[in-house]
Scaffold this active site. Structure first.
Site, mmCIF file in Angstrom:
data_model
loop_
_atom_site.group_PDB
_atom_site.id
_atom_site.type_symbol
_atom_site.label_atom_id
_atom_site.label_comp_id
_atom_site.label_asym_id
_atom_site.label_seq_id
_atom_site.Cartn_x
_atom_site.Cartn_y
_atom_site.Cartn_z
ATOM 1 N N ARG A 23 0.874 -1.174 0.000
ATOM 2 C CA ARG A 23 0.000 0.000 0.000
ATOM 3 C C ARG A 23 0.907 1.217 0.000
ATOM 4 O O ARG A 23 1.632 1.480 0.962
ATOM 5 C CB ARG A 23 -0.892 -0.032 1.242
ATOM 6 C CG ARG A 23 -1.812 1.148 1.381
ATOM 7 C CD ARG A 23 -3.036 0.989 0.530
ATOM 8 N NE ARG A 23 -4.052 1.918 0.977
ATOM 9 C CZ ARG A 23 -4.706 2.722 0.163
ATOM 10 N NH1 ARG A 23 -4.486 2.686 -1.119
ATOM 11 N NH2 ARG A 23 -5.609 3.541 0.642
ATOM 12 N N PRO B 33 0.965 4.664 0.319
ATOM 13 C CA PRO B 33 1.173 5.705 1.331
ATOM 14 C C PRO B 33 1.850 5.196 2.609
ATOM 15 O O PRO B 33 2.532 5.958 3.277
ATOM 16 C CB PRO B 33 -0.242 6.192 1.649
ATOM 17 C CG PRO B 33 -1.068 5.784 0.480
ATOM 18 C CD PRO B 33 -0.433 4.549 -0.071
ATOM 19 N N GLY C 247 -0.853 5.556 -19.265
ATOM 20 C CA GLY C 247 -1.782 5.123 -20.305
ATOM 21 C C GLY C 247 -2.004 3.624 -20.357
ATOM 22 O O GLY C 247 -2.907 3.149 -21.040
ATOM 23 N N GLU D 159 -4.653 -8.051 -5.863
ATOM 24 C CA GLU D 159 -3.314 -8.584 -6.135
ATOM 25 C C GLU D 159 -3.049 -9.813 -5.276
ATOM 26 O O GLU D 159 -2.579 -10.833 -5.771
ATOM 27 C CB GLU D 159 -2.233 -7.544 -5.814
ATOM 28 C CG GLU D 159 -2.125 -6.404 -6.767
ATOM 29 C CD GLU D 159 -1.129 -5.348 -6.314
ATOM 30 O OE1 GLU D 159 -1.077 -4.305 -6.972
ATOM 31 O OE2 GLU D 159 -0.412 -5.554 -5.299
#
Length: 165
Positions: free
Chosen positions: A21, A23, A54, A88
């Protein structure tokens, strides 16, 4: 065979996939681990380094997870509040269990206890309940996350108490 050759000889694009994660650990612990592994010649996937602007995240991550050999989930205080991290993890567990050649999962407990990941405390339990409500997720999806967390927690991992660095 050198470590730089190992990633391609097994058919894997990357040797190691880091699941974390952002942060919580990106600028400290995960950054240090990533650079230590790459400095040793190990091919490591870390989303902010490897995904191109993209590119569809879901397809790219799925492909990289499928083609990696070793998975390192870094469980932090807010890991379970990210549906991306949980997706994931579910895919990692599925890949490792279906693999015809050994794919390893090496969990790291960063500022959390194994009981948090086992869903024995409110920390991850409540985070998953909040995601379920906010995103109107199916029971099947959420159950797969819970099972993946319990499966990974059955593996001996490293417990890192609050990392200062």
């Amino acid at each position: 065979m050198g470590s730089s050759e190992a990633g391609t000889s097994s058919g894997s694009e990357y040797q190691v996939f880091l699941s974390f994660r952002g942060p919580d650990t990106r600028d400290g612990f995960t950054d240090c681990l990533y650079h230590s592994l790459t400095d040793a010649g190990i091919y490591v996937f870390r989303d902010d380094e490897e995904l191109r602007v993209g590119e569809r995240i879901d397809g790219a991550l799925q492909r990289v997870i499928n083609n990696s050999s070793i998975y390192i989930p870094i469980f932090s205080r807010t890991y379970a509040s990210s549906h991306w991290c949980l997706r994931e993890l579910a895919q990692i567990v599925e890949n490792a269990s279906k693999s015809s050649w050994h794919k390893g999962i090496l969990p790291i407990f960063f500022d959390v206890e194994p009981d948090d990941v086992k869903l024995k405390t409110p920390l991850y339990r409540n985070a998953i309940l909040n995601l379920e409500r906010e995103k109107n997720l199916s029971t099947e999806q959420v159950d797969s996350w819970r099972e993946a967390l319990k499966e990974v927690d059955a593996i001996k991992g490293w417990e890192v108490k609050k990392y200062n660095g």
